[in-house]
Design a protein around this motif. Structure first.
Motif, PDB file in Angstrom:
ATOM      1  N   THR A 167       0.808  -1.202   0.030  1.00 31.61           N
ATOM      2  CA  THR A 167      -0.200  -0.004   0.084  1.00 31.61           C
ATOM      3  C   THR A 167       0.783   1.171  -0.224  1.00 31.61           C
ATOM      4  O   THR A 167       2.063   1.381   0.171  1.00 31.61           O
ATOM      5  CB  THR A 167      -0.981  -0.048   1.366  1.00 31.61           C
ATOM      6  N   HIS A 168       0.201   2.358  -0.141  1.00 32.54           N
ATOM      7  CA  HIS A 168       1.036   3.553  -0.234  1.00 32.54           C
ATOM      8  C   HIS A 168       1.641   4.001   0.985  1.00 32.54           C
ATOM      9  O   HIS A 168       2.658   4.415   1.338  1.00 32.54           O
ATOM     10  CB  HIS A 168       0.151   4.880  -0.804  1.00 32.54           C
ATOM     11  N   GLU A 169       0.881   3.460   2.200  1.00 36.10           N
ATOM     12  CA  GLU A 169       1.159   3.671   3.844  1.00 36.10           C
ATOM     13  C   GLU A 169       2.334   2.833   3.892  1.00 36.10           C
ATOM     14  O   GLU A 169       3.478   3.343   4.660  1.00 36.10           O
ATOM     15  CB  GLU A 169       0.144   3.147   4.508  1.00 36.10           C
ATOM     16  N   ASP A 196       2.773   0.830 -13.224  1.00 35.11           N
ATOM     17  CA  ASP A 196       1.192   1.171 -13.369  1.00 35.11           C
ATOM     18  C   ASP A 196       1.009   0.647 -12.101  1.00 35.11           C
ATOM     19  O   ASP A 196       0.948  -0.421 -11.428  1.00 35.11           O
ATOM     20  CB  ASP A 196       0.796   0.030 -14.401  1.00 35.11           C
ATOM     21  N   THR A 197      -0.239   1.419 -11.566  1.00 28.73           N
ATOM     22  CA  THR A 197      -0.563   1.164 -10.209  1.00 28.73           C
ATOM     23  C   THR A 197      -2.263   0.727 -10.247  1.00 28.73           C
ATOM     24  O   THR A 197      -2.984   0.845 -10.854  1.00 28.73           O
ATOM     25  CB  THR A 197      -0.801   2.456  -9.421  1.00 28.73           C
ATOM     26  N   LYS A 198      -2.307  -0.594  -9.310  1.00 36.30           N
ATOM     27  CA  LYS A 198      -3.580  -1.563  -9.201  1.00 36.30           C
ATOM     28  C   LYS A 198      -3.864  -1.152  -7.759  1.00 36.30           C
ATOM     29  O   LYS A 198      -3.020  -0.589  -6.816  1.00 36.30           O
ATOM     30  CB  LYS A 198      -3.225  -2.576  -9.611  1.00 36.30           C
ATOM     31  N   TYR A 199      -4.908  -1.848  -7.364  1.00 39.44           N
ATOM     32  CA  TYR A 199      -5.312  -1.889  -5.875  1.00 39.44           C
ATOM     33  C   TYR A 199      -4.324  -2.751  -4.980  1.00 39.44           C
ATOM     34  O   TYR A 199      -3.991  -3.951  -5.507  1.00 39.44           O
ATOM     35  CB  TYR A 199      -6.596  -2.595  -5.787  1.00 39.44           C
ATOM     36  N   LYS A 200      -3.525  -2.085  -4.171  1.00 40.14           N
ATOM     37  CA  LYS A 200      -2.451  -2.641  -3.354  1.00 40.14           C
ATOM     38  C   LYS A 200      -1.321  -3.360  -4.184  1.00 40.14           C
ATOM     39  O   LYS A 200      -0.663  -4.319  -3.763  1.00 40.14           O
ATOM     40  CB  LYS A 200      -2.997  -3.511  -2.379  1.00 40.14           C
ATOM     41  N   LYS A 201      -1.002  -2.843  -5.494  1.00 41.87           N
ATOM     42  CA  LYS A 201      -0.182  -3.519  -6.263  1.00 41.87           C
ATOM     43  C   LYS A 201       0.504  -2.353  -7.207  1.00 41.87           C
ATOM     44  O   LYS A 201      -0.390  -1.568  -7.665  1.00 41.87           O
ATOM     45  CB  LYS A 201      -0.876  -4.662  -7.069  1.00 41.87           C
ATOM     46  N   ILE A 202       1.839  -2.511  -7.384  1.00 38.30           N
ATOM     47  CA  ILE A 202       2.582  -1.758  -8.338  1.00 38.30           C
ATOM     48  C   ILE A 202       3.420  -2.584  -9.219  1.00 38.30           C
ATOM     49  O   ILE A 202       4.225  -3.522  -8.979  1.00 38.30           O
ATOM     50  CB  ILE A 202       3.432  -0.903  -7.365  1.00 38.30           C
TER      51      ILE A 202
END
Length: 216
Positions: A167-169, A196-202
């Motif tokens: 996550t970003h946190e 490329d950013t996805k939900y809780k995934k980069i």
């Protein structure tokens, strides 16, 4: 710049003698998110992570948490305070269910008696961690927030070769910036076509561009 710093989860190979010695002792199972030790405690033991994942972190006086390093299997942690006798400067908790071997003073004295060269092996490990800590200080002192984030992403991707699940946190805690700053920087990297950013995934799209950005 050394591309391996304390943000990296890269496993430092421990000497064969230590591995063979430590793995003979029964492991204890720690559940996910279980505290292993806390900042400020007196260390009576250190640990060999047989399997799982452990996060080392510090808490500031105002309650902020910063991740120092994430250990994966076959690594030793918590040994610095064990040997210097001072209170622990960080805390440790599991991120996954983990099997951990606990090594106390009686164990280590027995190991040293059987094989004095194990002491040199441990000194080597401590020296490696001092070097990583020096790199961390260098990054905090001289790298801007966006370059610290790029360094973190590059290091994680270098090891896993896969998408980064966080996550970003999580990133903010690892590199010492706010979640808002991480979000802003990731948007910029995405606009450049680096990630490329996805939900809780980069997903890293252009690793070379990230590295060039870090080194400029």
């Amino acid at each position: 710049m050394n591309e391996w710093n304390l943000f990296s989860t890269h496993k430092k190979d421990i000497p064969t003698e230590l591995f063979e010695t430590f793995k003979t002792k029964p492991a204890q199972t720690f559940k996910k998110n279980q505290i292993i030790y806390r900042q400020g405690e007196i260390a009576k033991s250190f640990y060999y992570l047989k399997s799982g994942q452990v996060q080392i972190y510090v808490n500031s006086l105002d309650g902020l948490e910063k991740t120092l390093i994430t250990h994966k299997k076959e690594t030793i942690f918590g040994e610095a305070s064990f040997f210097d006798g001072f209170p622990r400067m960080s805390s440790a908790k599991t991120l996954l269910d983990s099997d951990i071997i606990i090594i106390d003073k009686a164990d280590i004295m027995l190991y040293f008696q059987k094989s004095p060269f194990l002491a040199l092996n441990l000194i080597e490990l401590l020296s490696q961690k001092v070097r990583m800590l020096s790199n961390e200080i260098d990054n905090i002192s001289f790298l801007s927030a966006d370059k610290r984030i790029a360094q973190y992403l590059f290091n994680i991707n270098f090891e896993t070769k896969r998408s980064i699940n966080c996550t970003h946190e999580d990133i903010g805690k690892a590199v010492g910036v706010s979640r808002v700053t991480v979000s802003r920087v990731l948007i910029k990297f995405s606009q450049h076509g680096w990630i490329d950013t996805k939900y809780k995934k980069i997903i890293i799209l252009d690793k070379d561009a990230l590295l060039e950005f870090i080194e400029t």
